[in-house]
Design a protein around this motif. Structure first.
Motif, PDB file in Angstrom:
ATOM      1  N   GLU B 226     -51.338   4.922 -86.710  1.00 49.59           N
ATOM      2  CA  GLU B 226     -50.659   5.393 -87.919  1.00 49.59           C
ATOM      3  C   GLU B 226     -50.084   6.795 -87.777  1.00 49.59           C
ATOM      4  O   GLU B 226     -49.021   7.090 -88.303  1.00 49.59           O
ATOM      5  CB  GLU B 226     -51.618   5.319 -89.117  1.00 49.59           C
ATOM      6  CG  GLU B 226     -51.733   3.886 -89.612  1.00 49.59           C
ATOM      7  CD  GLU B 226     -52.867   3.695 -90.622  1.00 49.59           C
ATOM      8  OE1 GLU B 226     -53.389   4.699 -91.142  1.00 49.59           O
ATOM      9  OE2 GLU B 226     -53.221   2.532 -90.876  1.00 49.59           O
ATOM     10  N   ASN B 227     -50.809   7.652 -87.030  1.00 46.85           N
ATOM     11  CA  ASN B 227     -50.324   9.027 -86.865  1.00 46.85           C
ATOM     12  C   ASN B 227     -50.335   9.474 -85.416  1.00 46.85           C
ATOM     13  O   ASN B 227     -51.091  10.366 -85.037  1.00 46.85           O
ATOM     14  CB  ASN B 227     -51.213  10.002 -87.656  1.00 46.85           C
ATOM     15  CG  ASN B 227     -51.077   9.794 -89.144  1.00 46.85           C
ATOM     16  OD1 ASN B 227     -49.969   9.797 -89.664  1.00 46.85           O
ATOM     17  ND2 ASN B 227     -52.197   9.588 -89.798  1.00 46.85           N
ATOM     18  N   PRO B 228     -49.511   8.834 -84.574  1.00 50.44           N
ATOM     19  CA  PRO B 228     -49.508   9.261 -83.174  1.00 50.44           C
ATOM     20  C   PRO B 228     -49.040  10.710 -83.086  1.00 50.44           C
ATOM     21  O   PRO B 228     -48.088  11.102 -83.757  1.00 50.44           O
ATOM     22  CB  PRO B 228     -48.520   8.303 -82.497  1.00 50.44           C
ATOM     23  CG  PRO B 228     -47.703   7.743 -83.614  1.00 50.44           C
ATOM     24  CD  PRO B 228     -48.530   7.775 -84.846  1.00 50.44           C
ATOM     25  N   LYS B 229     -49.771  11.505 -82.263  1.00 53.96           N
ATOM     26  CA  LYS B 229     -49.443  12.920 -82.199  1.00 53.96           C
ATOM     27  C   LYS B 229     -48.389  13.197 -81.134  1.00 53.96           C
ATOM     28  O   LYS B 229     -47.611  14.140 -81.250  1.00 53.96           O
ATOM     29  CB  LYS B 229     -50.706  13.733 -81.891  1.00 53.96           C
ATOM     30  CG  LYS B 229     -51.685  13.720 -83.056  1.00 53.96           C
ATOM     31  CD  LYS B 229     -52.866  14.628 -82.787  1.00 53.96           C
ATOM     32  CE  LYS B 229     -53.850  14.580 -83.946  1.00 53.96           C
ATOM     33  NZ  LYS B 229     -54.414  13.221 -84.173  1.00 53.96           N
ATOM     34  N   GLU B 231     -45.165  12.447 -78.627  1.00 55.72           N
ATOM     35  CA  GLU B 231     -43.865  11.804 -78.687  1.00 55.72           C
ATOM     36  C   GLU B 231     -43.850  10.495 -77.877  1.00 55.72           C
ATOM     37  O   GLU B 231     -43.316   9.479 -78.298  1.00 55.72           O
ATOM     38  CB  GLU B 231     -42.787  12.771 -78.153  1.00 55.72           C
ATOM     39  CG  GLU B 231     -41.390  12.187 -78.027  1.00 55.72           C
ATOM     40  CD  GLU B 231     -40.924  11.492 -79.306  1.00 55.72           C
ATOM     41  OE1 GLU B 231     -41.227  11.977 -80.402  1.00 55.72           O
ATOM     42  OE2 GLU B 231     -40.257  10.429 -79.194  1.00 55.72           O
ATOM     43  N   THR B 233     -46.340   8.523 -77.182  1.00 55.72           N
ATOM     44  CA  THR B 233     -47.090   7.482 -77.889  1.00 55.72           C
ATOM     45  C   THR B 233     -46.214   6.867 -78.975  1.00 55.72           C
ATOM     46  O   THR B 233     -46.130   5.648 -79.113  1.00 55.72           O
ATOM     47  CB  THR B 233     -48.358   8.080 -78.530  1.00 55.72           C
ATOM     48  OG1 THR B 233     -48.954   8.991 -77.621  1.00 55.72           O
ATOM     49  CG2 THR B 233     -49.339   6.995 -78.890  1.00 55.72           C
ATOM     50  N   ARG B 234     -45.560   7.750 -79.715  1.00 55.33           N
ATOM     51  CA  ARG B 234     -44.683   7.280 -80.798  1.00 55.33           C
ATOM     52  C   ARG B 234     -43.620   6.337 -80.270  1.00 55.33           C
ATOM     53  O   ARG B 234     -43.400   5.264 -80.806  1.00 55.33           O
ATOM     54  CB  ARG B 234     -44.005   8.471 -81.485  1.00 55.33           C
ATOM     55  CG  ARG B 234     -44.723   8.942 -82.733  1.00 55.33           C
ATOM     56  CD  ARG B 234     -43.814   9.823 -83.583  1.00 55.33           C
ATOM     57  NE  ARG B 234     -43.492  11.099 -82.936  1.00 55.33           N
ATOM     58  CZ  ARG B 234     -44.309  12.159 -82.945  1.00 55.33           C
ATOM     59  NH1 ARG B 234     -45.461  12.108 -83.575  1.00 55.33           N
ATOM     60  NH2 ARG B 234     -43.951  13.266 -82.329  1.00 55.33           N
ATOM     61  N   SER B 235     -42.990   6.739 -79.163  1.00 53.38           N
ATOM     62  CA  SER B 235     -41.880   5.915 -78.681  1.00 53.38           C
ATOM     63  C   SER B 235     -42.398   4.574 -78.143  1.00 53.38           C
ATOM     64  O   SER B 235     -41.762   3.541 -78.326  1.00 53.38           O
ATOM     65  CB  SER B 235     -41.061   6.697 -77.637  1.00 53.38           C
ATOM     66  OG  SER B 235     -41.344   6.250 -76.339  1.00 53.38           O
ATOM     67  N   SER B 238     -43.379   2.371 -81.168  1.00 52.37           N
ATOM     68  CA  SER B 238     -42.223   1.872 -81.903  1.00 52.37           C
ATOM     69  C   SER B 238     -41.615   0.662 -81.206  1.00 52.37           C
ATOM     70  O   SER B 238     -40.974  -0.178 -81.843  1.00 52.37           O
ATOM     71  CB  SER B 238     -41.160   2.977 -82.031  1.00 52.37           C
ATOM     72  OG  SER B 238     -40.570   3.219 -80.764  1.00 52.37           O
TER      73      SER B 238
END
Lengths: 220, 241
Positions: B226-229, B231, B233-235, B238
């Protein structure tokens, strides 16, 4: 020209004795070849560089030189060094067995390497040693796959055993030569000799086909 | 003391450095899920834990036993079960023999006892009726459940799973994940490399995101999802969520 049937009938018992000797050499050489082949084959896949190298040298040498020359080496050259006469029977078995060992080693190596490497990983991950994994998992599976090429090798060995006639060892081919020397019946005797070889090799190939079928239907 | 302690782990294949220095402690009864893009080093990290891959640097201690030397490695492997992507069942043996082989040969357990345990385990994974079948008579999902039972038969302290559902047809993924979930609930220490994000979130106590040979980010699965810190991880998330 005439075809002398009586000559064949009269010579047959002697030729069969020769065939018996051929079978004997082949079986003993196969035994020697399989034992050597197993060790050399495992050396070839060992993780020790030196063992791999020695295994490769063995295979290269005995596969890369003619069996006839190897027979001469063992029968004539070794006694020249040791000063002791070599028994023709021992020389015949050694030459054929050592030679066959090189081919059998390659058959075993290929058989073992054809087994998915996940099998070794699964065995090792369960805590089994390399030897246990080989013994219970890899070799039993490889065995099934090496039956057909081993059959070919044994047929080749049976035929190649005719080469030991050059050191005067009285197997089938030598018996044929000796009979012809007395009777001049080349056609009859060589034909008989050929047919006896054929019967023996066909027996092996039938037996191999039987084994293949047996192992494929029984699974184990 | 942690059951697995990894310090400064490095692994190269020739010139290619796959793991570039990983420190990781895994606690008893913990379920750790490792995710990351392919080629990130996550499977290699897992395979180092039972020395199927030999690290090129750093140290690994499992249950107090350092992974060094053949004797220790075998000892550790007795305590660490592994489940592979491609099952790796022994095709020339029945399901029952697959499961009893290692306990008999490695632990020296007698046949009757080993078979008794095997049937228990097969019952747990819902395949008691397949004891006499051969692996190729089973579906992928069934084979993987047998593989889990086979690993459990050694009564390991830790179970490693290397993408256990990646080779399965979609309809069989659920049955394998169910077995793994029950195993987690029973208190088994598990390290799982997977692409099953729903499973990771539901069953994992801790999620590791591995990329480029490092642990980029870790934490409670819910938190990381829910809150990847980071970048990276986020990409990654997604793309897969």
């Amino acid at each position: 020209m005439t075809f002398n049937l009586d000559l064949i009938l009269n010579s047959f018992p002697l030729l069969l004795i020769g065939a018996g000797v051929t079978v004997q050499i082949t079986l003993l050489s196969v035994l020697v070849g399989v034992v050597i082949g197993l060790f050399v084959g495992i050396m070839r896949i060992s993780s020790f560089k030196l063992l791999r190298f020695l295994g490769a040298v063995y295979v290269d040498f005995f596969r890369g030189t003619p069996l006839l020359v190897q027979i001469f080496l063992i029968y004539f050259a070794i006694p020249a060094i040791t000063g002791q006469r070599m028994d023709p029977f021992v020389a015949a078995i050694s030459a054929c067995g050592i030679n066959s060992g090189a081919y059998v080693a390659e058959i075993f190596r290929a058989g073992i390497q054809s087994i998915d490497k996940g099998q070794m990983e699964a065995g090792r991950s369960l805590g089994m040693t390399w030897i246990q994994t080989m013994r219970f998992i890899i070799v039993p599976q490889a065995f099934k796959r090496v039956i057909p090429p081993l059959g070919n090798e044994f047929i080749a060995l049976l035929k190649d055993s005719s080469l030991v006639s050059v050191i005067g060892f009285e197997e089938l081919t030598r018996r044929g030569q000796l009979i012809i020397a007395k009777t001049y019946g080349s056609l009859e005797i060589w034909l008989s000799v050929a047919i006896i070889y054929l019967i023996m090799t066909l027996t092996i190939s039938r037996f191999v086909a039987f084994l293949e079928k047996k192992f494929n239907t029984e699974r184990k | 003391m942690s059951i697995i302690e990894i310090r400064g782990l490095q692994k190269s294949f020739g010139d290619l450095q796959v793991i570039r220095g990983i420190d990781l402690n895994i606690e008893e009864k913990e379920v750790v899920v490792i995710i990351g893009p392919s080629g990130s080093g996550k499977s290699t990290l897992l395979r180092c834990m039972n020395y199927l891959e030999q690290p090129t640097g750093g140290s690994i201690v499992v249950d107090g036993i350092p992974l060094d030397g053949e004797a220790n490695i075998n000892k550790v492997r007795e305590e660490v079960g592994m489940v592979f992507q491609r099952f790796n069942l022994f095709p020339h043996m029945t399901v029952l023999d697959n499961i009893t082989l290692a306990p008999m040969k490695v632990r020296g357990i007698d046949k009757t006892q080993a078979e008794h345990t095997a049937i228990d385990l097969l019952t747990r994974v819902g395949l008691a009726d397949k004891a006499q079948s051969y692996p190729d008579q089973l579906s992928g999902g069934q084979q993987q459940r047998v593989a889990i039972a086979r690993a459990l038969a050694m009564q390991p302290k830790v179970m490693l799973f290397d993408e256990p559902t990646s080779a399965l047809d979609p309809e069989m993924v659920g049955e394998v994940l169910d077995v793994m979930k029950r195993l987690a609930e029973s208190g088994m220490t598990m390290v799982i490399v997977t692409h099953e994000m729903g499973f990771a979130r539901e069953v994992g106590d801790r999620l590791l995101f591995v990329d480029g040979g490092y642990i980029v980010e870790q934490g409670a699965p819910k938190e990381v999802f829910e809150n990847p810190k980071e970048e990276r991880t986020r990409s990654f998330l997604s793309k897969v969520l």
